[in-house]
Write a protein that holds these residues in place. Structure first.
Motif, PDB file in Angstrom:
ATOM      1  N   TRP A  65      39.196  29.391  47.240  1.00  8.81           N
ATOM      2  CA  TRP A  65      38.565  30.496  46.541  1.00  8.81           C
ATOM      3  C   TRP A  65      38.455  30.439  44.980  1.00  8.81           C
ATOM      4  CZ3 TRP A  65      39.588  34.506  43.410  1.00  8.81           C
ATOM      5  CH2 TRP A  65      38.843  35.617  43.184  1.00  8.81           C
ATOM      6  N   LEU A  66      39.669  30.186  44.693  1.00  6.41           N
ATOM      7  CA  LEU A  66      39.959  30.176  43.088  1.00  6.41           C
ATOM      8  C   LEU A  66      39.008  28.684  42.424  1.00  6.41           C
ATOM      9  CD1 LEU A  66      41.578  31.713  40.712  1.00  6.41           C
ATOM     10  CD2 LEU A  66      43.227  30.085  41.114  1.00  6.41           C
TER      11      LEU A  66
ATOM     12  N   SER B 147      39.639  31.575  31.644  1.00  7.30           N
ATOM     13  CA  SER B 147      39.656  32.767  30.798  1.00  7.30           C
ATOM     14  C   SER B 147      39.647  33.996  31.511  1.00  7.30           C
ATOM     15  CB  SER B 147      39.345  33.014  29.485  1.00  7.30           C
ATOM     16  OG  SER B 147      37.999  32.570  29.493  1.00  7.30           O
ATOM     17  N   ALA B 148      38.729  33.828  32.635  1.00  2.40           N
ATOM     18  CA  ALA B 148      38.277  35.062  33.208  1.00  2.40           C
ATOM     19  C   ALA B 148      39.317  35.388  34.746  1.00  2.40           C
ATOM     20  CB  ALA B 148      37.040  34.841  33.876  1.00  2.40           C
ATOM     21  N   ILE B 149      40.277  34.316  34.539  1.00  2.00           N
ATOM     22  CA  ILE B 149      41.218  35.011  35.506  1.00  2.00           C
ATOM     23  C   ILE B 149      42.367  36.031  35.121  1.00  2.00           C
ATOM     24  CG2 ILE B 149      43.466  33.914  36.860  1.00  2.00           C
ATOM     25  CD1 ILE B 149      42.075  31.373  37.246  1.00  2.00           C
ATOM     26  N   THR B 150      42.164  37.073  35.755  1.00  2.00           N
ATOM     27  CA  THR B 150      43.083  38.095  35.289  1.00  2.00           C
ATOM     28  C   THR B 150      44.342  38.254  36.331  1.00  2.00           C
ATOM     29  OG1 THR B 150      42.445  39.652  37.241  1.00  2.00           O
ATOM     30  CG2 THR B 150      41.073  39.649  35.046  1.00  2.00           C
ATOM     31  N   LEU B 151      45.254  38.833  35.904  1.00  2.00           N
ATOM     32  CA  LEU B 151      46.684  38.847  36.330  1.00  2.00           C
ATOM     33  C   LEU B 151      46.287  39.270  38.084  1.00  2.00           C
ATOM     34  CD1 LEU B 151      49.566  38.418  36.175  1.00  2.00           C
ATOM     35  CD2 LEU B 151      49.874  40.794  35.745  1.00  2.00           C
ATOM     36  N   TYR B 152      45.347  40.070  38.191  1.00  2.00           N
ATOM     37  CA  TYR B 152      45.052  40.608  39.604  1.00  2.00           C
ATOM     38  C   TYR B 152      44.729  39.453  40.487  1.00  2.00           C
ATOM     39  CZ  TYR B 152      45.046  45.443  37.636  1.00  2.00           C
ATOM     40  OH  TYR B 152      45.461  46.471  37.056  1.00  2.00           O
ATOM     41  N   ILE B 153      43.659  38.579  39.842  1.00  2.00           N
ATOM     42  CA  ILE B 153      43.344  37.283  40.545  1.00  2.00           C
ATOM     43  C   ILE B 153      44.308  36.482  41.163  1.00  2.00           C
ATOM     44  CG2 ILE B 153      41.798  35.405  40.679  1.00  2.00           C
ATOM     45  CD1 ILE B 153      39.765  37.181  39.195  1.00  2.00           C
TER      46      ILE B 153
END
Length: 165
Positions: free
Chosen positions: A49-50, A74-80
């Motif tokens: 998925w990632l 850079s769009a990966i947040t801590l939540y993801i």
């Protein structure tokens, strides 16, 4: 909320607003996210998925066209990050709780309130004394808590409305 979100994920026609190649990728991303969501209690999923989330732009061979990717690193947040790499571990360790126990909604709500106070009721790092905005926000919060817990009545009366026809 819950089932409505699922209906949107299942029935939203992305082809109406996106190019078909982009719509196909986003559908695949949504489907893989849904599968990831279903498999949270087991370590049965992988990071595909990632990888799809991070699909980069690619040049089409023998063409001047570029097929747009989905998102950049850079769009990966801590939540993801936590969802992909740690959520299965959390679910295994704390299996008596559901996924909802790991929601950050209350933190996000508090952040929203602080930002609202910053833009509505502070000097925004300005004014004559040049106080830091964070100090202004904390002082505002301390005053609000003082009035709340010490049952202090506010002596300012509300203005009366006057209708003029």
């Amino acid at each position: 909320m819950g089932d409505d979100k699922l209906n949107v994920l299942k029935n939203f026609n992305l082809n109406r607003i996106l190019l078909s190649s982009k719509a196909r990728k986003i559908w695949e991303l949504w489907n893989m996210f849904y599968q990831l969501y279903l498999n949270l209690k087991s370590k049965d999923y992988n990071e595909d998925w990632l990888e799809l989330f991070l699909t980069s732009d690619r040049a089409i061979p023998n063409s001047t066209r570029i097929e747009k990717g989905l998102y950049k690193l850079s769009a990966i947040t801590l939540y993801i990050y936590v969802l992909v790499y740690h959520m299965a571990e959390f679910m295994e360790k704390y299996n008596r709780w559901s996924v909802k126990a790991f929601s950050c909604a209350s933190v996000e709500k508090k952040n929203h309130q602080q930002v609202t106070n910053f833009f509505r009721q502070t000097l925004k790092d300005g004014g004559s004394k040049k106080k830091l905005a964070i100090i202004e926000i904390f002082k505002y919060k301390n005053r609000a808590l003082f009035y709340l817990f010490d049952n202090v009545e506010i002596s300012i009366s509300k203005p009366k409305k006057v209708n003029i026809f």
